[in-house]
Design an enzyme around this catalytic site. Structure first.
Site, PDB file in Angstrom:
ATOM      1  N   HIS A 114       8.989   6.998 -27.070  1.00 31.83           N
ATOM      2  CA  HIS A 114       8.042   8.032 -26.647  1.00 31.83           C
ATOM      3  C   HIS A 114       8.428   9.383 -27.265  1.00 31.83           C
ATOM      4  CE1 HIS A 114       5.329  10.222 -24.003  1.00 31.83           C
ATOM      5  NE2 HIS A 114       6.318  11.044 -23.721  1.00 31.83           N
TER       6      HIS A 114
ATOM      7  N   ARG B  35       0.819  -1.237   0.000  1.00 30.91           N
ATOM      8  CA  ARG B  35       0.000   0.000   0.000  1.00 30.91           C
ATOM      9  C   ARG B  35       0.846   1.279   0.000  1.00 30.91           C
ATOM     10  NH1 ARG B  35      -3.501  -2.996   3.664  1.00 30.91           N
ATOM     11  NH2 ARG B  35      -5.120  -3.897   2.371  1.00 30.91           N
TER      12      ARG B  35
ATOM     13  N   GLU C  21      -3.801  16.939 -11.828  1.00 30.45           N
ATOM     14  CA  GLU C  21      -4.269  17.150 -13.207  1.00 30.45           C
ATOM     15  C   GLU C  21      -5.782  17.356 -13.274  1.00 30.45           C
ATOM     16  OE1 GLU C  21      -2.071  15.093 -16.353  1.00 30.45           O
ATOM     17  OE2 GLU C  21      -3.973  14.880 -17.398  1.00 30.45           O
TER      18      GLU C  21
ATOM     19  N   ARG D 189      -2.724  21.270 -15.196  1.00 27.74           N
ATOM     20  CA  ARG D 189      -1.662  20.296 -15.520  1.00 27.74           C
ATOM     21  C   ARG D 189      -1.873  19.620 -16.879  1.00 27.74           C
ATOM     22  NH1 ARG D 189       1.274  15.776 -11.589  1.00 27.74           N
ATOM     23  NH2 ARG D 189       2.594  14.950 -13.244  1.00 27.74           N
TER      24      ARG D 189
ATOM     25  N   GLU E 101      10.617  17.010 -25.392  1.00 28.62           N
ATOM     26  CA  GLU E 101       9.831  17.374 -24.193  1.00 28.62           C
ATOM     27  C   GLU E 101      10.217  18.788 -23.737  1.00 28.62           C
ATOM     28  OE1 GLU E 101       7.266  15.810 -22.979  1.00 28.62           O
ATOM     29  OE2 GLU E 101       7.537  13.638 -23.062  1.00 28.62           O
TER      30      GLU E 101
ATOM     31  N   ASN F 108       0.118  17.892 -21.490  1.00 34.81           N
ATOM     32  CA  ASN F 108      -0.176  16.833 -22.469  1.00 34.81           C
ATOM     33  C   ASN F 108      -0.153  17.357 -23.902  1.00 34.81           C
ATOM     34  OD1 ASN F 108      -0.678  14.723 -20.580  1.00 34.81           O
ATOM     35  ND2 ASN F 108      -2.607  15.712 -20.070  1.00 34.81           N
TER      36      ASN F 108
ATOM     37  N   LYS G 182       3.925  11.251 -11.781  1.00 33.02           N
ATOM     38  CA  LYS G 182       3.066  10.357 -12.577  1.00 33.02           C
ATOM     39  C   LYS G 182       3.784   9.035 -12.766  1.00 33.02           C
ATOM     40  CE  LYS G 182       0.055  13.128 -15.500  1.00 33.02           C
ATOM     41  NZ  LYS G 182      -0.322  13.414 -16.883  1.00 33.02           N
TER      42      LYS G 182
ATOM     43  N   HIS H  53       0.618  15.090 -26.779  1.00 31.17           N
ATOM     44  CA  HIS H  53       0.595  13.701 -26.301  1.00 31.17           C
ATOM     45  C   HIS H  53      -0.665  12.919 -26.688  1.00 31.17           C
ATOM     46  CE1 HIS H  53       4.067  14.984 -24.034  1.00 31.17           C
ATOM     47  NE2 HIS H  53       4.278  13.753 -23.630  1.00 31.17           N
TER      48      HIS H  53
ATOM     49  N   HIS I 208       0.580   9.482 -28.058  1.00 37.47           N
ATOM     50  CA  HIS I 208       0.267   8.220 -27.370  1.00 37.47           C
ATOM     51  C   HIS I 208      -0.459   7.259 -28.317  1.00 37.47           C
ATOM     52  CE1 HIS I 208       0.569   9.797 -22.927  1.00 37.47           C
ATOM     53  NE2 HIS I 208       1.746   9.637 -23.518  1.00 37.47           N
TER      54      HIS I 208
ATOM     55  N   LYS J 257       7.944  22.754 -15.661  1.00 35.85           N
ATOM     56  CA  LYS J 257       7.044  21.660 -15.252  1.00 35.85           C
ATOM     57  C   LYS J 257       6.671  21.798 -13.771  1.00 35.85           C
ATOM     58  CE  LYS J 257       5.946  16.876 -15.314  1.00 35.85           C
ATOM     59  NZ  LYS J 257       6.182  15.530 -15.787  1.00 35.85           N
TER      60      LYS J 257
HETATM   61  N1  LIG Z   1       5.932  10.247 -15.571  1.00 32.14           N
HETATM   62  C1  LIG Z   1       5.964  11.264 -16.394  1.00 32.14           C
HETATM   63  O1  LIG Z   1       5.566  12.385 -16.051  1.00 32.14           O
HETATM   64  C2  LIG Z   1       6.523  11.070 -17.777  1.00 32.14           C
HETATM   65  C3  LIG Z   1       6.793  12.190 -18.577  1.00 32.14           C
HETATM   66  C4  LIG Z   1       7.356  11.979 -19.816  1.00 32.14           C
HETATM   67  C5  LIG Z   1       7.622  10.695 -20.261  1.00 32.14           C
HETATM   68  N2  LIG Z   1       7.327   9.643 -19.463  1.00 32.14           N
HETATM   69  C6  LIG Z   1       7.616   8.280 -19.903  1.00 32.14           C
HETATM   70  O2  LIG Z   1       9.029   8.156 -20.065  1.00 32.14           O
HETATM   71  C7  LIG Z   1       9.281   7.096 -20.975  1.00 32.14           C
HETATM   72  C8  LIG Z   1      10.412   7.485 -21.912  1.00 32.14           C
HETATM   73  O3  LIG Z   1      11.564   7.722 -21.151  1.00 32.14           O
HETATM   74  P1  LIG Z   1      13.018   7.829 -21.823  1.00 32.14           P
HETATM   75  O4  LIG Z   1      12.938   8.667 -23.030  1.00 32.14           O
HETATM   76  O5  LIG Z   1      13.942   8.180 -20.756  1.00 32.14           O
HETATM   77  O6  LIG Z   1      13.270   6.378 -22.396  1.00 32.14           O
HETATM   78  P2  LIG Z   1      13.832   5.037 -21.740  1.00 32.14           P
HETATM   79  O7  LIG Z   1      13.525   4.962 -20.318  1.00 32.14           O
HETATM   80  O8  LIG Z   1      13.341   3.955 -22.632  1.00 32.14           O
HETATM   81  O9  LIG Z   1      15.412   5.182 -21.930  1.00 32.14           O
HETATM   82  C9  LIG Z   1      15.944   5.167 -23.231  1.00 32.14           C
HETATM   83  C10 LIG Z   1      17.103   4.184 -23.372  1.00 32.14           C
HETATM   84  O10 LIG Z   1      18.299   4.779 -22.875  1.00 32.14           O
HETATM   85  C11 LIG Z   1      18.918   3.903 -21.927  1.00 32.14           C
HETATM   86  N3  LIG Z   1      19.634   4.768 -21.007  1.00 32.14           N
HETATM   87  C12 LIG Z   1      19.154   5.406 -19.922  1.00 32.14           C
HETATM   88  N4  LIG Z   1      20.087   6.218 -19.418  1.00 32.14           N
HETATM   89  C13 LIG Z   1      21.191   6.076 -20.170  1.00 32.14           C
HETATM   90  C14 LIG Z   1      22.478   6.656 -20.152  1.00 32.14           C
HETATM   91  N5  LIG Z   1      22.793   7.631 -19.295  1.00 32.14           N
HETATM   92  N6  LIG Z   1      23.382   6.260 -21.070  1.00 32.14           N
HETATM   93  C15 LIG Z   1      23.058   5.327 -21.994  1.00 32.14           C
HETATM   94  N7  LIG Z   1      21.846   4.759 -22.086  1.00 32.14           N
HETATM   95  C16 LIG Z   1      20.914   5.134 -21.188  1.00 32.14           C
HETATM   96  C17 LIG Z   1      17.746   3.135 -21.358  1.00 32.14           C
HETATM   97  O11 LIG Z   1      18.137   1.972 -20.700  1.00 32.14           O
HETATM   98  C18 LIG Z   1      16.931   2.882 -22.615  1.00 32.14           C
HETATM   99  O12 LIG Z   1      17.502   1.842 -23.347  1.00 32.14           O
HETATM  100  C19 LIG Z   1       7.985   6.809 -21.690  1.00 32.14           C
HETATM  101  O13 LIG Z   1       7.461   5.575 -21.288  1.00 32.14           O
HETATM  102  C20 LIG Z   1       7.069   7.931 -21.259  1.00 32.14           C
HETATM  103  O14 LIG Z   1       5.720   7.552 -21.205  1.00 32.14           O
HETATM  104  C21 LIG Z   1       6.799   9.809 -18.228  1.00 32.14           C
END
Ligand SMILES: NC(=O)c1ccc[n+]([C@@H]2O[C@H](COP(=O)([O-])OP(=O)(O)OC[C@H]3O[C@@H](n4cnc5c(N)ncnc54)[C@H](O)[C@@H]3O)[C@@H](O)[C@H]2O)c1
Length: 363
Positions: A256, A121, A229, A233, A185, A237, A143, A240, A244, A219
């Site tokens: 993404h 929990r 949101e 907030r 972003e 999006n 999020k 997005h 998405h 942000k």
């Molecule tokens: N929670 C939120 O508010 C929010 C906001 C925006 C995006 N997201 C989510 O984030 C995700 C995308 O995240 P991302 O773009 O970081 O992609 P990711 O997490 O897939 O990372 C991209 C790749 O880079 C590798 N990597 C990470 N750090 C590294 C480093 N320093 N050196 C070499 N390789 C490295 C990872 O292992 C992966 O293979 C999506 O699922 C999206 O929905 C969430």
């Protein structure tokens, strides 16, 4: 240690930032105040790069510590991965005194945060973002989510971390593609915040620490006003709704960030087509996307599939898609309902020179 504070209504937490922060003992000392059992959640492909040295540091300080890693890729951001992590925590007797340390990109922090929010929990977690996208966006605001075959990020929670730790050095091992995934972003943040922020980013020769912090600040200021949101907030999006649906339509075989490039393109076009955004501003946004090399790969889009995925968008009201559109740089508009024909036409206009698979069986 430099920091920003995310000040929410009933809770606040620090975002520490420093070059080479991971080389210091700062994170370990911070964690001592929270829990003595540590689970480090990361991706397999970066486990040796970052998690191992953190593991050794915790071990040295006599924490109970375990690394849990999973395969990279949106297709692994699933309930199944979360279940695997939960089972490992239970098998290894991790209790309520456990602190989850998410170290990786946005996928790791989204999954690890979701895990922390429901395990027993709710247990605390911290985030060490290692991609540009995770630094400026995913690690801020709480999020958490996983994807399903039918929709992106539909299952999740809003659950804030205890702290976020940025070490700019980690960006050195990121390839150009991942830097561009973060830049998009950052562009979104500028478009919804101010003209100045947009032109600063447009004219920047490289992504500086200052620009990263500015992006986080944008942000942060939005979520401080509307953590859950309920209204404001939603402007985060922008781009997005389409992106998405594109991710789902391609079975999550697009990152993404790359999907968001198309999402911002189409939603800027929609803003222009609805007579909110001037042609000049629309063209400036497209110029940004093209000149910064953000259209990286060509995809075989199916507009029918994109439209199908739009039906499961979280923001829909009575089945109708709601968009965040732009009136100008820094002037987003919330909750604009748009008829399906205009969405289809805009998708066609924007994507048709990009290997669009135009099906004839539209309803
Ligand atoms: N929670 C939120 O508010 C929010 C906001 C925006 C995006 N997201 C989510 O984030 C995700 C995308 O995240 P991302 O773009 O970081 O992609 P990711 O997490 O897939 O990372 C991209 C790749 O880079 C590798 N990597 C990470 N750090 C590294 C480093 N320093 N050196 C070499 N390789 C490295 C990872 O292992 C992966 O293979 C999506 O699922 C999206 O929905 C969430």
């Amino acid at each position: 240690m430099k920091k920003l504070i995310v000040n929410l209504k009933n809770y606040s937490y620090p975002v520490f930032y420093k070059k080479n922060l991971l080389k210091e003992n700062f994170i370990i000392d911070f964690c001592k105040k929270i829990g003595f059992s540590i689970v480090i959640v990361t991706h397999k492909n970066i486990q040796d790069l970052f998690a191992k040295s953190l593991y050794e540091k915790f071990k040295k300080e006599n924490f109970k510590v375990k690394i849990l890693s999973f395969e990279q890729g949106e297709e692994n951001k699933t309930r199944r991965t979360k279940e695997y992590l939960e089972d490992e925590l239970i098998k290894n007797n991790f209790g309520k005194d456990t602190l989850v340390v998410a170290i990786g990109g946005g996928i790791v922090s989204d999954v690890a945060g979701f895990l922390a929010s429901t395990y027993m929990r709710g247990i605390p977690y911290i985030i060490v973002p290692t991609t540009l996208l995770a630094m400026v966006d995913a690690s801020i605001g709480g999020k958490t989510a996983v994807n399903t075959n039918l929709a992106k990020n539909l299952i999740g929670t809003i659950y804030q971390p205890k702290a976020v730790f940025l070490d700019f050095e980690v960006l050195k091992t990121l390839d150009d593609r991942e830097i561009k995934n973060g830049l998009i972003e950052m562009l979104k943040h500028t478009l919804i915040s101010s003209k100045k922020a947009f032109y600063d980013l447009l004219n920047a020769k490289r992504i500086t620490q200052k620009l990263i912090i500015e992006s986080i600040r944008i942000k942060k200021q939005i979520i401080e006003k509307d953590e859950k949101e309920e209204s404001l907030r939603k402007i985060l999006n922008f781009g997005h709704t389409i992106s998405h649906a594109i991710e789902g339509s391609l079975n999550f075989k697009i990152s993404h960030g790359e999907a968001l490039v198309y999402g911002i393109y189409v939603e800027s076009y929609l803003s222009y087509a609805m007579n909110y955004l001037s042609k000049k501003h629309f063209e400036e946004i497209v110029g940004f996307l093209k000149n910064k090399g953000l259209f990286q790969n060509k995809y075989k889009f199916s507009i029918d599939r994109i439209i199908n995925f739009l039906k499961n968008d979280k923001k829909n009201i009575l089945g109708k898609n709601q968009f965040i559109l732009l009136k100008n740089f820094g002037k987003p508009i919330n909750n604009v309902g748009i008829i399906k024909n205009l969405i289809v036409n805009s998708l066609s206009s924007c994507l048709e020179d990009m290997y669009v698979n135009n099906c004839n069986n539209r309803t």
